[in-house]
Design a protein around this motif. Structure first.
Motif, PDB file in Angstrom:
ATOM      1  N   GLU A 194      -7.930   7.219  -5.248  1.00 53.95           N
ATOM      2  CA  GLU A 194      -7.165   7.707  -6.392  1.00 53.95           C
ATOM      3  C   GLU A 194      -7.646   9.089  -6.819  1.00 53.95           C
ATOM      4  O   GLU A 194      -6.857  10.000  -7.048  1.00 53.95           O
ATOM      5  CB  GLU A 194      -7.317   6.711  -7.539  1.00 53.95           C
ATOM      6  CG  GLU A 194      -6.341   6.919  -8.652  1.00 53.95           C
ATOM      7  CD  GLU A 194      -6.623   5.970  -9.795  1.00 53.95           C
ATOM      8  OE1 GLU A 194      -6.119   4.858  -9.756  1.00 53.95           O
ATOM      9  OE2 GLU A 194      -7.368   6.342 -10.709  1.00 53.95           O
ATOM     10  N   PHE A 248      -2.649   4.645 -14.204  1.00 53.47           N
ATOM     11  CA  PHE A 248      -2.926   3.303 -14.695  1.00 53.47           C
ATOM     12  C   PHE A 248      -1.919   2.325 -14.112  1.00 53.47           C
ATOM     13  O   PHE A 248      -2.274   1.238 -13.645  1.00 53.47           O
ATOM     14  CB  PHE A 248      -2.868   3.297 -16.223  1.00 53.47           C
ATOM     15  CG  PHE A 248      -2.915   1.929 -16.811  1.00 53.47           C
ATOM     16  CD1 PHE A 248      -4.111   1.243 -16.880  1.00 53.47           C
ATOM     17  CD2 PHE A 248      -1.765   1.305 -17.282  1.00 53.47           C
ATOM     18  CE1 PHE A 248      -4.160  -0.027 -17.408  1.00 53.47           C
ATOM     19  CE2 PHE A 248      -1.806   0.035 -17.806  1.00 53.47           C
ATOM     20  CZ  PHE A 248      -3.013  -0.639 -17.880  1.00 53.47           C
ATOM     21  N   LEU A 266     -11.416  -3.420  -2.880  1.00 54.19           N
ATOM     22  CA  LEU A 266     -10.270  -2.657  -3.357  1.00 54.19           C
ATOM     23  C   LEU A 266     -10.673  -1.839  -4.578  1.00 54.19           C
ATOM     24  O   LEU A 266     -10.383  -0.646  -4.668  1.00 54.19           O
ATOM     25  CB  LEU A 266      -9.144  -3.615  -3.719  1.00 54.19           C
ATOM     26  CG  LEU A 266      -7.977  -2.988  -4.458  1.00 54.19           C
ATOM     27  CD1 LEU A 266      -7.209  -2.120  -3.511  1.00 54.19           C
ATOM     28  CD2 LEU A 266      -7.083  -4.030  -5.053  1.00 54.19           C
ATOM     29  N   LEU A 318      -1.421  -2.116  -7.864  1.00 56.15           N
ATOM     30  CA  LEU A 318      -2.239  -2.514  -6.720  1.00 56.15           C
ATOM     31  C   LEU A 318      -3.033  -3.759  -7.019  1.00 56.15           C
ATOM     32  O   LEU A 318      -3.151  -4.658  -6.189  1.00 56.15           O
ATOM     33  CB  LEU A 318      -3.199  -1.396  -6.365  1.00 56.15           C
ATOM     34  CG  LEU A 318      -2.756  -0.432  -5.303  1.00 56.15           C
ATOM     35  CD1 LEU A 318      -3.944   0.384  -4.890  1.00 56.15           C
ATOM     36  CD2 LEU A 318      -2.196  -1.161  -4.114  1.00 56.15           C
ATOM     37  N   ALA A 319      -3.614  -3.788  -8.239  1.00 59.63           N
ATOM     38  CA  ALA A 319      -4.465  -4.918  -8.578  1.00 59.63           C
ATOM     39  C   ALA A 319      -3.658  -6.205  -8.474  1.00 59.63           C
ATOM     40  O   ALA A 319      -4.093  -7.172  -7.848  1.00 59.63           O
ATOM     41  CB  ALA A 319      -5.012  -4.756  -9.981  1.00 59.63           C
ATOM     42  N   ALA A 345       2.426   5.934  -8.499  1.00 61.62           N
ATOM     43  CA  ALA A 345       1.539   6.858  -9.202  1.00 61.62           C
ATOM     44  C   ALA A 345       1.961   8.306  -8.993  1.00 61.62           C
ATOM     45  O   ALA A 345       1.188   9.225  -9.213  1.00 61.62           O
ATOM     46  CB  ALA A 345       0.107   6.656  -8.724  1.00 61.62           C
ATOM     47  N   LEU A 356     -11.035  -8.060  -2.847  1.00 60.00           N
ATOM     48  CA  LEU A 356     -10.548  -7.468  -4.094  1.00 60.00           C
ATOM     49  C   LEU A 356     -11.550  -6.485  -4.656  1.00 60.00           C
ATOM     50  O   LEU A 356     -11.203  -5.393  -5.120  1.00 60.00           O
ATOM     51  CB  LEU A 356     -10.306  -8.566  -5.125  1.00 60.00           C
ATOM     52  CG  LEU A 356      -8.979  -9.266  -5.014  1.00 60.00           C
ATOM     53  CD1 LEU A 356      -8.808 -10.223  -6.161  1.00 60.00           C
ATOM     54  CD2 LEU A 356      -7.863  -8.244  -5.033  1.00 60.00           C
ATOM     55  N   MET A 376      -4.762  11.531  -6.263  1.00 58.37           N
ATOM     56  CA  MET A 376      -3.893  11.476  -7.413  1.00 58.37           C
ATOM     57  C   MET A 376      -4.366  12.321  -8.581  1.00 58.37           C
ATOM     58  O   MET A 376      -3.613  12.598  -9.486  1.00 58.37           O
ATOM     59  CB  MET A 376      -3.738  10.024  -7.872  1.00 58.37           C
ATOM     60  CG  MET A 376      -2.968   9.208  -6.888  1.00 58.37           C
ATOM     61  SD  MET A 376      -1.347   9.881  -6.634  1.00 58.37           S
ATOM     62  CE  MET A 376      -0.695   8.849  -5.388  1.00 58.37           C
ATOM     63  N   VAL A 398       0.823  -1.204   0.000  1.00 63.66           N
ATOM     64  CA  VAL A 398       0.000   0.000   0.000  1.00 63.66           C
ATOM     65  C   VAL A 398       0.861   1.259   0.000  1.00 63.66           C
ATOM     66  O   VAL A 398       0.567   2.235  -0.696  1.00 63.66           O
ATOM     67  CB  VAL A 398      -0.946  -0.012   1.213  1.00 63.66           C
ATOM     68  CG1 VAL A 398      -1.700   1.287   1.312  1.00 63.66           C
ATOM     69  CG2 VAL A 398      -1.910  -1.157   1.092  1.00 63.66           C
ATOM     70  N   TYR A 417       2.190   2.424  -3.392  1.00 60.29           N
ATOM     71  CA  TYR A 417       1.289   2.893  -4.443  1.00 60.29           C
ATOM     72  C   TYR A 417       1.463   4.383  -4.755  1.00 60.29           C
ATOM     73  O   TYR A 417       1.613   4.759  -5.914  1.00 60.29           O
ATOM     74  CB  TYR A 417      -0.167   2.584  -4.081  1.00 60.29           C
ATOM     75  CG  TYR A 417      -1.145   3.322  -4.936  1.00 60.29           C
ATOM     76  CD1 TYR A 417      -1.432   2.869  -6.215  1.00 60.29           C
ATOM     77  CD2 TYR A 417      -1.738   4.505  -4.511  1.00 60.29           C
ATOM     78  CE1 TYR A 417      -2.284   3.562  -7.035  1.00 60.29           C
ATOM     79  CE2 TYR A 417      -2.589   5.194  -5.321  1.00 60.29           C
ATOM     80  CZ  TYR A 417      -2.870   4.731  -6.577  1.00 60.29           C
ATOM     81  OH  TYR A 417      -3.712   5.428  -7.389  1.00 60.29           O
ATOM     82  N   PRO A 418       1.469   5.259  -3.742  1.00 62.22           N
ATOM     83  CA  PRO A 418       1.627   6.687  -4.068  1.00 62.22           C
ATOM     84  C   PRO A 418       2.946   6.979  -4.767  1.00 62.22           C
ATOM     85  O   PRO A 418       3.040   7.955  -5.513  1.00 62.22           O
ATOM     86  CB  PRO A 418       1.583   7.376  -2.707  1.00 62.22           C
ATOM     87  CG  PRO A 418       0.976   6.411  -1.794  1.00 62.22           C
ATOM     88  CD  PRO A 418       1.329   5.057  -2.301  1.00 62.22           C
ATOM     89  N   ARG A 442      -2.705   1.582 -10.607  1.00 62.07           N
ATOM     90  CA  ARG A 442      -3.857   0.688 -10.467  1.00 62.07           C
ATOM     91  C   ARG A 442      -3.453  -0.753 -10.743  1.00 62.07           C
ATOM     92  O   ARG A 442      -3.834  -1.678 -10.037  1.00 62.07           O
ATOM     93  CB  ARG A 442      -4.944   1.117 -11.448  1.00 62.07           C
ATOM     94  CG  ARG A 442      -6.209   1.547 -10.764  1.00 62.07           C
ATOM     95  CD  ARG A 442      -7.183   2.090 -11.767  1.00 62.07           C
ATOM     96  NE  ARG A 442      -6.899   3.486 -12.088  1.00 62.07           N
ATOM     97  CZ  ARG A 442      -7.237   4.056 -13.238  1.00 62.07           C
ATOM     98  NH1 ARG A 442      -7.855   3.382 -14.172  1.00 62.07           N
ATOM     99  NH2 ARG A 442      -6.970   5.315 -13.446  1.00 62.07           N
ATOM    100  N   LYS A 443      -2.674  -0.901 -11.791  1.00 62.47           N
ATOM    101  CA  LYS A 443      -2.241  -2.239 -12.170  1.00 62.47           C
ATOM    102  C   LYS A 443      -1.387  -2.831 -11.047  1.00 62.47           C
ATOM    103  O   LYS A 443      -1.551  -3.990 -10.664  1.00 62.47           O
ATOM    104  CB  LYS A 443      -1.432  -2.136 -13.457  1.00 62.47           C
ATOM    105  CG  LYS A 443      -1.179  -3.442 -14.143  1.00 62.47           C
ATOM    106  CD  LYS A 443      -0.665  -3.176 -15.541  1.00 62.47           C
ATOM    107  CE  LYS A 443      -0.306  -4.464 -16.244  1.00 62.47           C
ATOM    108  NZ  LYS A 443       0.212  -4.207 -17.585  1.00 62.47           N
ATOM    109  N   LEU A 476      -2.211  -6.594  -4.522  1.00 66.19           N
ATOM    110  CA  LEU A 476      -3.185  -6.881  -3.456  1.00 66.19           C
ATOM    111  C   LEU A 476      -3.909  -8.193  -3.730  1.00 66.19           C
ATOM    112  O   LEU A 476      -4.305  -8.884  -2.788  1.00 66.19           O
ATOM    113  CB  LEU A 476      -4.159  -5.723  -3.274  1.00 66.19           C
ATOM    114  CG  LEU A 476      -3.566  -4.545  -2.498  1.00 66.19           C
ATOM    115  CD1 LEU A 476      -4.583  -3.446  -2.353  1.00 66.19           C
ATOM    116  CD2 LEU A 476      -3.084  -4.950  -1.123  1.00 66.19           C
ATOM    117  N   THR A 477      -4.106  -8.525  -5.011  1.00 66.63           N
ATOM    118  CA  THR A 477      -4.631  -9.863  -5.304  1.00 66.63           C
ATOM    119  C   THR A 477      -3.676 -10.894  -4.728  1.00 66.63           C
ATOM    120  O   THR A 477      -4.082 -11.858  -4.065  1.00 66.63           O
ATOM    121  CB  THR A 477      -4.730 -10.077  -6.821  1.00 66.63           C
ATOM    122  OG1 THR A 477      -5.360  -8.948  -7.388  1.00 66.63           O
ATOM    123  CG2 THR A 477      -5.515 -11.321  -7.135  1.00 66.63           C
TER     124      THR A 477
END
Lengths: 169, 503, 514, 135
Positions: free
Chosen positions: C443, B167, C435, B173-174, B158, C432, C447, B151, B154-155, B170-171, B177-178
């Protein structure tokens, strides 16, 4: 209100006079229903009858006059007063018995010099509590009646919920 | 030192350094100089504390320093247990943090980046997570820090706040975190089976008896998915995408902290949860080795195709990470030794490369290799450092990479059986490495630049240059003296108790 | 029988609150500002009492309070055991936080209706406390109606479209209450008793009786509506999104949870584990909850309005709680067995959702921002509020060491123990999905740059901070901080003995008879 | 092992350097071409479809009812296009457009009646379970 301001009723001597005559009797009857009988019960009915007298008065003399007799502040006060009576007596039981008795345990009220615990219980339930209930019911019914009849006030509530529209879309 | 901080509290204090630092960073957000000195202070303090634990662990003969904060579940503590292997990772990340802090100051100021307070703040927490992962005493604690690491980075990924960066974030994190979800499932299932999640040298004893063979296989798959941070293929694509981050972030996080946390986790699971013997019994070593080999080759092929320098480095990172996994998968002492050693070695070398890439961006704004003709004459120091790093990647002497490559080859031999075929894979990988690193050096030094920009020396600010020089030097020192920072001693301490040679 | 002072508290909690509600009505005529003071003071006193009750229950034992000295099963009895005491503290804590928050927010949003707002709010609290402490099933129904009616009115208080939302809730809520009442009627016709403890003694021989079984169905369906269990959640999104924010927070954090409490109470205190094991009802509930978890999250993704999104997220979170309740009879561990995960998540959800709704309210308060897409650059404008949102959202996603993480781990462990691996997958998938929809907000806040906000190259030119007033900020930050602190506290297992007592009461978890 | 491995590596390095020195070009152009061309295209292809799939899920979840209807209509149009008259096909397309517009406008929201129906259904399921499962 039909274009004319304030008056939609007709001044009718017969109705007015009869109302003047009837209202006190209705109210006395209401009191009787509330406390006049022995044993529990009657508070609610008494309150409704009392409210009916107010309704009758308002129907006859117009809403502004009716409201003057029972202003909104009074209404709220009576409403609360009834509840205070009911809950207050219950609390008194705890307070006066210094926490030994339960809430609403009227037998614990220190009236033993005057009457037996059973009598205390009966008195409290049939008189004090019923009056409390009656007052609250009366004022609530009156306020429901006034709210339904009193149209002008509703406009005051300006809703500034712009968000609602967006959400609706 | 001994009197200053009682030994059991040291892990906690080491973790707290960045956390406390982050608070001061926010407090002094409006005054850059003070803010950045807090970063430096925290990083130096952390390194010193971590380093002070080295003699204790080596002297203690593999006995870890334990500190428990509280017990979360029966026999699952939230606490630290510092052993030799954990220390290797902790030393690497905390030492490199000092250098990258200095480098960040130069980089961020030169580019006039926005939101620098947020940047330093999140950086602190990322290090908090990484060192936490390194020092944690069981899977549960590790998971907690692992998620914090995800976590908090992430900042940073991005940071640019452009649509592309968002993007990428997001990718990032996705994916991660998955992965965290899978990791959590794996931790819980392990706990459900064995009633513990502690790292035990040689594996949790009752794991094999409590779970069926299939269940153990599935559990291992869950663990692997959970360690998606190790960027094994085909779950790697977050890493090249995350290269939009500022270069110091790519350098520390995507060469050291984040990805190494993933690899570190895999090593932990293989050696300290499953244990070498069980892994061998289940035949998982070969599976893991094949997975790593696949990643090594394909990542190298991808790297060949990249023109963007940072992306090429990212694919090289994927390759090198799998090399570490490969080392562990050999399940032989030398292989594991190589894997453990490669964590700091690769860290130092790759960070050099990334920092050089960043220096080039700061000075000339060039991001693509094809634009870099003749840059070696403009920035000699940077490019020499780059050459050292690149040699290391190709496992050529005199760099640290040579040492570990040596270990891996020996490991294969030691493991025997099918494994003795794998050195050829390493050879192919090294050849491919050469094929994509040498052109960069060639272009930088020998190709003629189109515009005659002259050969005026135009280096990056000292704040950046010094760290580059230090890491490059250290990469070479490792070749001659692998015991710098007691790395090889620690590795030997760690491996000596693992046991298990499987011919 | 001699009562200690603490033993008077269960009734005082309610009476004080009721009296205060009507005092506010009168005081409002004299001075509008006094309403908040009275309400705040009352809830504070109630909370103190609740804490004493909890302490008493844990150290001395269950409190039985016979109203008017009439012994049960004739009189109404208030019974406070570990379960009620725990819920009561949660209810009052969140109520206190919401009332603190409401001071400025209501003055801004509903300046005309301050008096009625606080009166109704106090009645709402009365009702919630009543449901919690009572040991009489009909009394419970009465209190359910009290808090529901206040809730209808409070939701409608913003007028216009809120009226429609309130009406939907009114109709569905009344149907739910009717089901509940019918259930009571059925039981009364068979047993002639309304006292929960008494019922639990009379019922066992009658478990084969169709009427008794049907009554349970009525209870479950009625309360499912009240607690917005999927697919009976249809009233919830509108009600949550159009109510004033503190009421949304109460609705989501407390009201549906208290309904869940009622279900737990009916299932385990009126009926018993033996009855539930007779039928596959809890298995069915598990599946319903699992679907609710997924579908609630998916629908939350579809929302652009923050409060609506949170509302759907509540549907999903209720699924968590119900899943945990559903698993409670089949888990026997000392730690995650029985009702522990469910009760844990009740508190956790109250913290997280309370915080999130209050933050949503803060955005509305400050700039009438309803839609997620409008939140650009808020992270810089309202740093503390956004930080609170972030912490709570992270908890919802289940990042350690937040409360959401702890719930997730406990529920997953419970799923594993009862051998339902599919629910493990559901839990992971849902985190998820959480999330996806929470990160979108974060975001946008942090952001994405707001309009006209240039990419500031130096820190000095950061845009002005425009925070909500302190009386709103403190509640928000408190909740956000608790999201993390409670997470650690849960992990340290300090509060678990309370939940263990609950399991002991009902014969669940490690106290289950195999 | 080392005997084979390491000399081979050095040999390759030497070969690379000499090749460059002589030919002024990197060796193995074909491999680089292969990586830049087919391999990357393949990778992008996979990546594209994975992202599209993820995007599709998000799209469906935004308005499941209407999304499913759009998909259904699209499939129907594709299947029936060869057999029906152009006029009818046009009609179909118009229908599809209409649904598409609704996709952005209409969010799923159940009416009161539907909710009550749901409650009754729910209740029936419960009741049926009881009456069927006991004895």
């Amino acid at each position: 209100m039909n274009g004319k301001k304030g008056k939609i009723w007709e001044e009718n001597v017969i109705i007015e006079t009869i109302t003047r005559l009837m209202v006190p009797f209705i109210q006395i009857y209401a009191l009787y229903v509330m406390v006049g009988t022995e044993g529990a019960g009657g508070g609610f009915q008494g309150g409704v009858v009392f409210a009916a007298s107010i309704v009758l008065f308002t129907v006859t003399f117009g809403i502004s006059k009716g409201r003057k007799r029972l202003p909104e502040s009074w209404n709220a006060a009576l409403n609360s007063l009834g509840l205070y009576l009911y809950a207050g007596v219950g609390l008194l039981c705890i307070v006066l018995s210094l926490g030994a008795a339960q809430y609403l345990n009227y037998a614990a009220l220190p009236l033993s010099q005057i009457m037996s615990p059973a009598h205390t219980r009966a008195l409290m339930i049939s008189d004090v509590v019923e009056v409390g209930i009656g007052l609250t019911v009366m004022s609530i019914f009156a306020s429901i009646f006034f709210d339904l009849a009193w149209k002008g006030e509703g406009k005051k509530n300006k809703d500034k919920n712009k968000g609602d529209k967006e959400v609706q879309e | 030192m001994e009197q200053l901080i009682p030994i059991p509290y040291r892990p906690l204090l080491a973790i707290l350094c960045p956390a406390i630092g982050s608070i001061f960073i926010v407090l002094f957000g409006k005054r850059p100089n003070i803010r950045e000195s807090w970063t430096m202070l925290a990083s130096i303090a952390q390194f010193l504390i971590v380093f002070s634990m080295v003699p204790i662990v080596i002297g203690g003969n593999g006995e870890p320093i334990k500190y428990t904060l509280f017990t979360a579940f029966p026999s699952v503590d939230f606490g630290f247990s510092v052993d030799a292997f954990g220390l290797i990772f902790a030393i690497t990340s905390s030492f490199l943090w000092i250098l990258v802090s200095s480098y960040s100051i130069g980089y961020m100021r030169s580019l006039h980046e926005h939101a620098q307070t947020r940047y330093y703040f999140c950086f602190c927490w990322a290090i908090f997570g990484a060192v936490g992962v390194a020092l944690s005493g069981n899977l549960f604690t590790m998971f907690v820090f692992y998620e914090i690491l995800t976590v908090s980075t992430y900042p940073l990924v991005a940071h640019d706040q452009t649509p592309e960066a968002l993007f990428a974030g997001r990718k990032y994190l996705a994916y991660l975190l998955t992965a965290g979800g899978f990791f959590l499932a794996a931790v819980v299932i392990t706990y459900y089976f064995t009633g513990t999640t502690d790292f035990v040298t040689g594996g949790i004893p009752n794991l094999a008896s409590e779970a069926s063979r299939t269940a153990l296989m599935a559990l291992f798959a869950l663990f692997l998915l959970g360690f998606m941070k190790a960027a094994w293929m085909p779950f790697h694509s977050w890493l090249p995408t995350a290269m939009v981050a500022p270069t110091p972030v790519s350098a520390l996080l995507h060469a050291v902290a984040v990805v190494k946390a993933g690899v570190f986790g895999i090593v932990r699971v293989v050696c300290y949860i499953y244990g070498v013997d069980l892994m061998h019994g289940l035949g998982l070593g070969l599976v893991l080795a094949c997975l790593a080999t696949f990643t090594i080759i394909v990542a190298n092929l991808f790297a060949l195709a990249q023109d963007n320098l940072k992306r090429r480095l990212a694919y090289s990172t994927i390759n090198q990470l799998s090399l570490i996994i490969f080392g562990v998968a050999l399940l032989s002492p030398e292989g594991i030794e190589g894997a453990m050693m490669h964590i700091p070695f690769h860290g130092f070398m790759k960070i050099t490369l990334f920092m050089c890439a960043g220096a080039i961006i700061v000075v000339s704004g060039k991001k693509n290799i094809s634009e870099m003709a003749g840059i070696g004459k403009e920035m000699p120091v940077t490019m020499i450092a780059f050459t050292i790093g690149a040699l290391g990647m190709c496992a050529l002497p005199p760099t640290a990479g040579y040492i570990t490559h040596h270990f891996f080859v020996h490991g294969c031999e030691e493991a025997g059986g099918t494994m003795s075929f794998f050195p050829y894979v390493l050879l192919i990988a090294a050849i491919l490495d050469v094929m994509y690193f040498f052109p960069i050096i060639y272009t930088a030094f020998f190709a003629k630049s189109e515009g005659s920009s002259g050969s005026k020396i135009n280096e990056a600010p000292l704040f950046m240059l010094v760290p580059i020089a230090i890491t490059a030097t250290v990469s070479i020192i490792f070749f001659f003296y692998p015991d710098l920072f007691h790395i090889s001693e620690l590795v030997e301490t760690a491996v000596s108790s693992l046991g298990g040679v499987h011919p | 029988m001699i009562l200690s002072v603490v033993e008077q508290f269960p009734v005082l909690v309610i009476v004080v609150s009721l009296l205060s509600a009507f005092t506010i009505l009168i005081a409002g005529w004299l001075n509008k500002k006094s309403c908040w003071v009275i309400s705040f003071a009352t809830i504070l006193v109630q909370l103190v009492m609740a804490v004493f009750i909890l302490h008493h229950v844990l150290t001395v034992g269950t409190i039985h309070y016979w109203l008017g000295g009439w012994s049960p099963p004739w009189g109404i009895e208030y019974v406070v055991d570990a379960l009620n005491a725990y819920i009561l503290v949660i209810v009052l804590s969140l109520a206190l936080i919401c009332v603190t928050y409401s001071k400025r927010s209501i003055a801004h949003e509903l300046p005309q209706k301050i008096v009625s707002f606080y009166t109704l709010y106090q009645l709402l609290v009365t009702g919630l406390c009543g449901v919690t402490v009572t040991g009489d099933i009909f009394n419970m129904y009465v209190f359910i109606e009290i808090f529901s009616l206040s809730a209808y009115a409070l939701i409608a208080s913003r007028g216009k479209i809120a009226l429609k939302a309130s009406f939907t809730y009114l109709v569905l809520g009344s149907i739910g209450a009717c089901f509940f009442l019918l259930g009571i009627g059925f039981l009364y016709s068979v047993t002639g008793s309304l006292n929960m403890h008494d019922l639990s003694l009379i019922l066992p021989p009658l478990y084969e009786n169709k009427v008794v079984q049907a009554a349970f169905v009525f209870f479950v369906v009625g309360l499912s509506i009240k607690m917005a269990l999927f697919p009976l959640h249809t009233w919830l999104p509108d009600a949550h999104s159009f109510a004033p924010s503190e009421i949304s927070a109460m609705l989501s954090g407390i009201i549906i949870e208290v309904s869940t409490y009622a279900l737990i109470r009916v299932s385990f205190s009126v009926y018993t584990v033996a009855f539930i094991k007779l039928l596959p009802i809890f298995d069915f509930l598990c599946w319903v909850a699992a679907f609710g978890i997924i579908i609630g999250s998916v629908l939350a993704i579809a929302q652009y309005n923050l409060k609506r999104m949170l509302a759907y997220s509540s549907v999903s979170q209720m699924g968590y709680i119900m899943l945990a309740v559903g698993l409670s009879t089949s888990t026997h561990s000392a730690l995650w067995g029985g009702l522990t995960p469910a009760l844990m998540h009740i508190l956790n959800h109250a913290l997280m959702k309370g915080c999130l709704f209050l933050v949503a309210g803060a955005f509305i308060y400050k700039a009438e921002l309803w839609n997620i897409t409008d939140f650009q650059g808020l992270g810089r404008k309202m740093p503390y509020t956004c930080a609170a949102f972030m912490l709570a959202a992270i908890s919802m996603i289940g990042v350690p060491p937040s409360v959401g993480f702890v719930s997730k781990v406990y529920i997953i462990l419970a799923c594993l123990e009862s051998g339902k691996f599919i629910f493990v997958a559901v839990m992971l998938l849902s985190s998820l999905l959480n999330l996806v929809y929470f990160w979108r907000v974060i975001e946008t806040m942090y952001m994405k740059r707001g309009e006209g906000e240039e990419r500031s190259h130096s820190h000095s030119s950061s845009s002005k901070i425009d925070e909500i007033p302190l009386s709103m900020l403190i509640p928000v930050l408190t909740l956000a901080g608790l999201c993390i602190i409670m997470g650690v506290v849960w992990l340290t297992e300090i509060p678990l003995p309370i939940l263990d007592q609950v399991n002991a009461l009902f014969g669940l978890g490690r106290y289950a008879i195999p | 092992m080392i005997l084979i491995d390491e000399p081979l590596m050095y040999a390759f390095v030497a070969f690379w350097i000499i090749w460059v020195a002589v030919r002024r070009k990197e060796p193995g152009r074909w491999l680089i071409k292969f990586c830049e061309g087919p391999l990357m295209t393949f990778a992008r292809f996979i990546d594209f479809y994975v992202m599209r799939m993820a995007g599709f899920f998000v799209w469906v979840s935004k308005n499941p009812m209407v999304a499913l209807r759009i998909k259904e209509k699209e499939v129907r149009l594709k299947v029936e296009k060869p057999v029906i008259t152009p006029k009818k096909a046009e009609e179909y397309e118009r229908g599809l457009e209409e649904v598409r517009i609704r996709y952005t406008k209409e969010l799923p929201r159940l009416s009161l009646g539907a909710s009550i129906l749901l409650i009754l259904l729910f209740f029936l399921v419960y009741l049926a379970m009881y009456l069927l499962t006991v004895h």
